[in-house]
Design an enzyme around this catalytic site. Structure first.
Site, PDB file in Angstrom:
ATOM      1  N   HIS A  57      41.209  36.180  40.475  1.00  0.00           N
ATOM      2  CA  HIS A  57      41.112  37.497  41.137  1.00  0.00           C
ATOM      3  C   HIS A  57      40.994  38.618  40.107  1.00  0.00           C
ATOM      4  O   HIS A  57      41.558  39.697  40.276  1.00  0.00           O
ATOM      5  CB  HIS A  57      42.326  37.769  42.032  1.00  0.00           C
ATOM      6  CG  HIS A  57      42.470  36.793  43.166  1.00  0.00           C
ATOM      7  ND1 HIS A  57      42.069  37.083  44.444  1.00  0.00           N
ATOM      8  CD2 HIS A  57      42.981  35.537  43.209  1.00  0.00           C
ATOM      9  CE1 HIS A  57      42.329  36.039  45.229  1.00  0.00           C
ATOM     10  NE2 HIS A  57      42.886  35.090  44.499  1.00  0.00           N
ATOM     11  N   ASN A 130      44.133  36.219  51.587  1.00  0.00           N
ATOM     12  CA  ASN A 130      42.695  36.123  51.355  1.00  0.00           C
ATOM     13  C   ASN A 130      41.957  36.558  52.611  1.00  0.00           C
ATOM     14  O   ASN A 130      42.572  36.825  53.646  1.00  0.00           O
ATOM     15  CB  ASN A 130      42.300  34.681  51.016  1.00  0.00           C
ATOM     16  CG  ASN A 130      42.520  34.349  49.540  1.00  0.00           C
ATOM     17  OD1 ASN A 130      42.650  35.230  48.704  1.00  0.00           O
ATOM     18  ND2 ASN A 130      42.565  33.067  49.228  1.00  0.00           N
TER      19      ASN A 130
END
Ligand code: HEM
Length: 487
Positions: A57, A130
């Site tokens: 990420h 997510n």
């Protein structure tokens, strides 16, 4: 050069600087001398401008906003920010891609991170989810292997789709998430046009010590929009970042309806789906979505590095009334994120304004690099001159003392449970992937198969065969189409 500028340039120790263009040298053509300490300060600080990027990420965009409750959840939780209608809580959200480094594109075929920090009156609650309701794995020990298989090839430093499929061929638990990733929803058109999910089962507990299991859903109010692989290839790598920043600057305040699925402890015992299996969704027919609030993002960061890059989200940032669950993946994450922050940002990451709770913070942790920042949002100056040990005799004078009322109810273990490495390969890997495939339109199936074939065709024959077997197990037509596509 003005003699008294409105804002004098200074060194970091506050001394006014007379000349920022010329180093001190021995004569007009001579070498720089040690007296040029201002130049050295600039060069030395410049060398340290980067902190390690997130190991996953790495590429992301953050913004502030507000969560407003629309339902009183007093029956489920003692968390004050969820008790009562119309309660507002400041939030900071960060959206990201997963696998690529900071040099990658916003439009990779990849899940998107959807992390929200709620600055509640009893500490920060982080929902680190997510844009997909499930994940590739069931056991945290597989996470580094999985991520390695998605990252660049160690020899060529190039993307390696064959390695990704090599991992998935050896790990059928991923099939449900692979089906979502390769579908038409695999590349969101922007961070505003996607849903968010806790994916994991989390929990809530109330004043009488009852616990329920919950999954969080953030439904985009902008509508879902996606890109095909061809459309994504045309977009600039920073397009999703630009889209969010500009929409907020225009005052559009992208918003999400926040919903929960709730499963009682009794339902969890009899549910046909393993309630703590991160590769599964809970059917909405059995566990309907209940709206609990609305989140809107209306303020861009002032400084990307200070706020978005140093933001430290953790699934272990829980507050009284909100808890974790026995999901093994979640348990692994409870450890991993704090560890990452201590390495990436520093032991006192929570003192930085973006991470600091908006409520007072009193504890017996002390020192470490950069401790003692000026008071920000209630964080004190390295806890000042207060006692630095517990227990002490000074609670009456204001020394921090534990708060018994926030004791989380105990979690019963399975009867006669034994500590062992349990192989969960016998879990059902295929039904939900098949059900999703059967929900797809003809056009969606075509896109799914084409996206799979583009990567899988680069893998060797044994990997292709094992993947086709998995697609067949989900749905015979799914397998047959991929096999045909592979030729
Ligand atoms: C055992 C499994 C996992 C491990 C060990 C793990 C580990 C990590 C680590 C080390 C980071 C970087 C943290 C930082 O440097 O600040 C990270 C970021 C992140 N992870 Fe995971 N992760 C796991 C699974 C998941 C799952 C299942 C989800 C979603 C449901 C998820 C969502 C995220 C998000 C959104 C971020 C970025 C947070 C931000 O914006 O700063 N991760 N993960």
């Amino acid at each position: 050069m003005p003699d008294r500028p409105a804002c004098p340039l200074t060194t970091s120790n506050g001394a006014p600087v007379a000349d920022d263009d010329n180093s001190l040298t021995a004569g007009p053509r001579g070498p720089v001398t040690f007296d040029s300490w201002r130049t050295f300060e600039k060069l030395a600080h410049f060398n340290r401008e980067r902190i390690p990027e997130r190991v996953v990420h790495a590429r992301g965009t953050g913004a502030y906003g507000t969560f407003t409750s629309t339902r009183d959840l007093s029956d489920l939780t003692i968390a004050p920010f969820l008790r009562g209608h119309g309660r507002t809580t400041e939030v900071f959200a960060r959206f990201s891609t997963v696998g690529g480094g900071q040099d990658s594109s916003d439009f990779a075929r990849d899940p998107r991170g959807f992390a929200v920090k709620f600055y509640t009156s009893e500490g920060n609650f982080d929902m680190v989810g997510n844009n997909t309701p499930v994940f590739f794995l069931r056991d945290p020990s597989k996470f580094p292997d999985f991520i390695h298989s998605q990252k660049k090839n160690p020899a060529t430093n190039l993307p390696d789709p064959a390695a990704a499929y090599e991992f998935w061929a050896n790990h059928p638990a991923s099939l449900h998430q692979v089906t979502i990733l390769m579908s038409d929803r695999g590349i969101p058109a922007s961070y505003r046009h996607m849903h968010g999910f806790s994916s994991h089962t989390l929990s809530m507990w109330n004043a009488t010590g009852e616990r329920v299991w919950v999954k969080w859903h953030f439904k985009t109010l902008q509508g879902i929009r996606n890109l095909t692989a061809a459309e994504a290839a045309e977009r600039p790598p920073f397009g999703a970042h630009k889209d969010l920043v500009e929409a907020i600057a225009r005052g559009e305040a992208p918003a999400w309806s926040v919903k929960l699925q709730v499963m009682t402890a009794a339902q969890a015992k009899t549910c046909r789906i393993h309630p703590f299996d991160l590769t599964k969704v809970w059917p909405h027919a059995d566990f309907p979505l209940v709206e609990i609030g609305r989140m809107a993002l209306d303020r861009n960061v002032e400084n990307y590095f200070a706020e978005t890059e140093q933001a430290a989200f953790s699934p272990a940032n829980l507050v009284p009334g909100l808890g974790a669950s026995p999901d093994k993946m979640l348990q692994g994450r409870l450890l991993a994120y704090g560890d990452a922050h201590r390495y990436r940002v520093g032991a006192n990451a929570n003192q930085l304004p973006v991470n600091a709770p908006r409520c007072p913070v009193h504890h017996y942790q002390r020192d470490g690099a950069m401790a003692g920042m000026p008071p920000a949002h209630g964080t004190t100056n390295n806890q000042g001159g207060g006692a630095n040990f517990w227990p002490n005799d000074r609670a009456a004078q204001g020394s921090p003392a534990p708060v018994a009322r926030v004791t989380e109810p105990p979690l019963p273990l399975e009867k006669d449970a034994a500590v062992a490495a349990y192989d969960n390969a016998d879990e059902d890997n295929f039904s939900q992937a098949g059900a999703l495939y059967r929900l797809m339109s003809e056009d969606q199936r075509k896109q799914l198969v084409a996206n799979i074939v583009a990567g899988l065709s680069q893998a060797d024959a044994s990997i292709r065969a094992r993947m086709v077997q998995q697609f067949r197990a989900a749905d015979p037509d799914y397998g047959a189409r991929v096999e045909k596509g592979l030729g």
